[in-house]
Design a protein around this motif. Structure first.
Motif, PDB file in Angstrom:
ATOM      1  N   ILE A  91      17.390  29.241 -12.350  1.00 22.01           N
ATOM      2  CA  ILE A  91      18.077  27.949 -12.357  1.00 22.01           C
ATOM      3  C   ILE A  91      17.037  26.896 -12.720  1.00 22.01           C
ATOM      4  CG2 ILE A  91      19.384  26.274 -11.020  1.00 22.01           C
ATOM      5  CD1 ILE A  91      20.864  28.920 -11.508  1.00 22.01           C
ATOM      6  N   ALA A  92      17.337  26.108 -13.737  1.00 19.12           N
ATOM      7  CA  ALA A  92      16.385  25.139 -14.259  1.00 19.12           C
ATOM      8  C   ALA A  92      16.687  23.735 -13.745  1.00 19.12           C
ATOM      9  CB  ALA A  92      16.416  25.145 -15.789  1.00 19.12           C
ATOM     10  N   VAL A  98      16.441  16.765 -22.498  1.00 21.93           N
ATOM     11  CA  VAL A  98      16.149  18.108 -22.987  1.00 21.93           C
ATOM     12  C   VAL A  98      16.972  18.384 -24.239  1.00 21.93           C
ATOM     13  CG1 VAL A  98      17.914  19.193 -21.511  1.00 21.93           C
ATOM     14  CG2 VAL A  98      15.952  20.535 -22.292  1.00 21.93           C
ATOM     15  N   THR A  99      16.385  19.093 -25.193  1.00 24.12           N
ATOM     16  CA  THR A  99      17.080  19.379 -26.449  1.00 24.12           C
ATOM     17  C   THR A  99      17.935  20.633 -26.324  1.00 24.12           C
ATOM     18  OG1 THR A  99      15.323  20.770 -27.361  1.00 24.12           O
ATOM     19  CG2 THR A  99      15.128  18.373 -27.694  1.00 24.12           C
ATOM     20  N   ASP A 100      18.893  20.767 -27.226  1.00 26.67           N
ATOM     21  CA  ASP A 100      19.720  21.972 -27.254  1.00 26.67           C
ATOM     22  C   ASP A 100      18.858  23.208 -27.519  1.00 26.67           C
ATOM     23  OD1 ASP A 100      21.960  20.452 -26.806  1.00 26.67           O
ATOM     24  OD2 ASP A 100      22.595  20.418 -28.909  1.00 26.67           O
ATOM     25  N   GLU A 101      17.843  23.059 -28.356  1.00 21.79           N
ATOM     26  CA  GLU A 101      16.957  24.192 -28.641  1.00 21.79           C
ATOM     27  C   GLU A 101      16.210  24.625 -27.386  1.00 21.79           C
ATOM     28  OE1 GLU A 101      13.271  25.466 -31.646  1.00 21.79           O
ATOM     29  OE2 GLU A 101      13.980  23.396 -31.582  1.00 21.79           O
ATOM     30  N   GLN A 102      15.742  23.672 -26.603  1.00 17.43           N
ATOM     31  CA  GLN A 102      15.042  24.017 -25.360  1.00 17.43           C
ATOM     32  C   GLN A 102      15.970  24.716 -24.376  1.00 17.43           C
ATOM     33  OE1 GLN A 102      13.672  19.995 -24.655  1.00 17.43           O
ATOM     34  NE2 GLN A 102      11.526  20.555 -25.056  1.00 17.43           N
ATOM     35  N   LEU A 103      17.204  24.244 -24.267  1.00 14.71           N
ATOM     36  CA  LEU A 103      18.161  24.911 -23.390  1.00 14.71           C
ATOM     37  C   LEU A 103      18.467  26.317 -23.891  1.00 14.71           C
ATOM     38  CD1 LEU A 103      20.688  22.047 -22.562  1.00 14.71           C
ATOM     39  CD2 LEU A 103      18.905  22.985 -21.083  1.00 14.71           C
ATOM     40  N   ALA A 108      17.873  32.235 -23.292  1.00 14.65           N
ATOM     41  CA  ALA A 108      17.326  33.520 -23.739  1.00 14.65           C
ATOM     42  C   ALA A 108      16.335  34.081 -22.735  1.00 14.65           C
ATOM     43  CB  ALA A 108      16.650  33.349 -25.104  1.00 14.65           C
ATOM     44  N   GLY A 109      15.696  33.181 -21.970  1.00 11.60           N
ATOM     45  CA  GLY A 109      14.723  33.608 -20.978  1.00 11.60           C
ATOM     46  C   GLY A 109      15.307  33.969 -19.636  1.00 11.60           C
ATOM     47  N   GLY A 110      16.634  33.850 -19.490  1.00  9.40           N
ATOM     48  CA  GLY A 110      17.266  34.271 -18.244  1.00  9.40           C
ATOM     49  C   GLY A 110      17.783  33.150 -17.361  1.00  9.40           C
ATOM     50  N   VAL A 111      17.690  31.898 -17.812  1.00 10.97           N
ATOM     51  CA  VAL A 111      18.218  30.782 -17.032  1.00 10.97           C
ATOM     52  C   VAL A 111      19.741  30.765 -17.145  1.00 10.97           C
ATOM     53  CG1 VAL A 111      18.300  28.258 -16.856  1.00 10.97           C
ATOM     54  CG2 VAL A 111      16.118  29.417 -17.206  1.00 10.97           C
ATOM     55  N   ARG A 112      20.416  30.458 -16.029  1.00 10.76           N
ATOM     56  CA  ARG A 112      21.873  30.487 -16.014  1.00 10.76           C
ATOM     57  C   ARG A 112      22.491  29.242 -15.367  1.00 10.76           C
ATOM     58  NH1 ARG A 112      20.729  33.410 -19.308  1.00 10.76           N
ATOM     59  NH2 ARG A 112      21.285  35.614 -19.609  1.00 10.76           N
TER      60      ARG A 112
END
Length: 290
Positions: A91-92, A98-103, A108-112
């Motif tokens: 959970i971030a 924050v940009t769409d690319e960063q999200l 992809a890294g497992g944040v939900r």
């Protein structure tokens, strides 16, 4: 298949694929330094210690929540997720810009999900990096929906009551920390707590059954059990459990242990089928893990 946790020589068996849905990692600080200005000073709680905690307690899976003491820097969280990508989710707490690319990279890294915080306390009057106010949720909601993420909320019951209409209309699942963070002295009939219970019963929110921060006493937190039981009864399909390791701000006789917390959970949820639902099936649905 079940796994075993042990406390004071009394073993308990966790259901297969059990998940601890709330913990944090911090450090080592030579790799992941804390924010210069921060709301608290956490202990070192590196990913190796966290994974050992999961193993020792018998958890197959875990969910890590970004800690505000890290500011906007998610390096410690993302590094831990990379270590066990099939086992962990995150959970971030990204900045509002924050940009769409960063999200997408976080996804992809497992944040939900994204956590929002609005609680009374010494640091509540200050805005720190690494903390999003609840007022930001409507702005984030469309992006959360697009990613299939949820909102996680740590807020006092009174704040949840005042924002109930927004929580019903935001269009994303909302996961409420710490059983709603209520005042036990006001009892289960308190209007603010009843709003949380009704939101849960109506399916708008989930709740984490993390009891100890609400208690005015010591383990086994008997003053919290009526609130816990009310929420489980309201909607057993949308409650999960979290240890809150490494127990930020808790010291001395108030410092819990994961096995002791599990012992209490097993006492409060005596039905094995319900324990499996809370510890295994519900987290799998919420966090999208096998």
């Amino acid at each position: 298949m079940s796994t075993t946790a042990q406390n004071s020589g009394t073993p308990i068996s966790l259901p297969g694929q059990a998940c601890d849905c709330h913990a944090h990692v911090f450090g080592p600080y030579n790799r992941f330094p804390l924010a210069t200005e921060r709301p608290y000073d956490p202990p070192v709680a590196a990913k190796e210690s966290y994974l050992a905690m999961l193993d020792n307690a018998g958890f197959a899976r875990g969910v890590l929540v970004h800690g505000g003491a890290n500011g906007w820097d998610h390096s410690a969280l993302l590094d831990a997720l990379r270590t066990a990508p099939s086992r962990l989710r995150g959970i971030a707490v990204p900045p509002p810009n924050v940009t769409d690319e960063q999200l997408a990279n976080m996804n992809a890294g497992g944040v939900r999900g994204v956590r929002f915080t609005q609680v009374a306390g010494p640091s509540a009057a200050r805005a720190y990096d690494g903390r999003l106010d609840l007022a930001e949720l409507p702005n984030f909601a469309p992006r959360l929906r697009e990613l299939g993420w949820h909102a996680q909320l740590w807020a006092n019951c009174d704040i949840i009551e005042r924002n109930a209409a927004m929580l019903r209309s935001c269009g994303v699942p909302v996961v409420i920390d710490h059983l709603g963070y209520f005042d036990v002295s006001r009892g289960v009939t308190d209007s603010a707590f009843q709003v949380v219970a009704q939101l849960l019963a109506d399916g708008y929110v989930w709740t984490k059954l993390t009891a100890f921060r609400n208690s005015k006493g010591l383990s086994p937190y008997a003053d919290v059990q009526p609130f816990h039981d009310t929420l489980v009864t309201a909607n057993p399909e949308q409650v999960v459990w979290g240890s809150d390791w490494p127990f930020l701000g808790m010291k001395g006789e108030k410092l819990p242990t994961v096995p002791a917390l599990l012992q209490i959970l097993f006492q409060w949820l005596p039905d094995p089928g319900l324990r499996e639902q809370v510890l295994s099936r519900n987290p799998a649905r919420l966090y999208g893990v096998p």
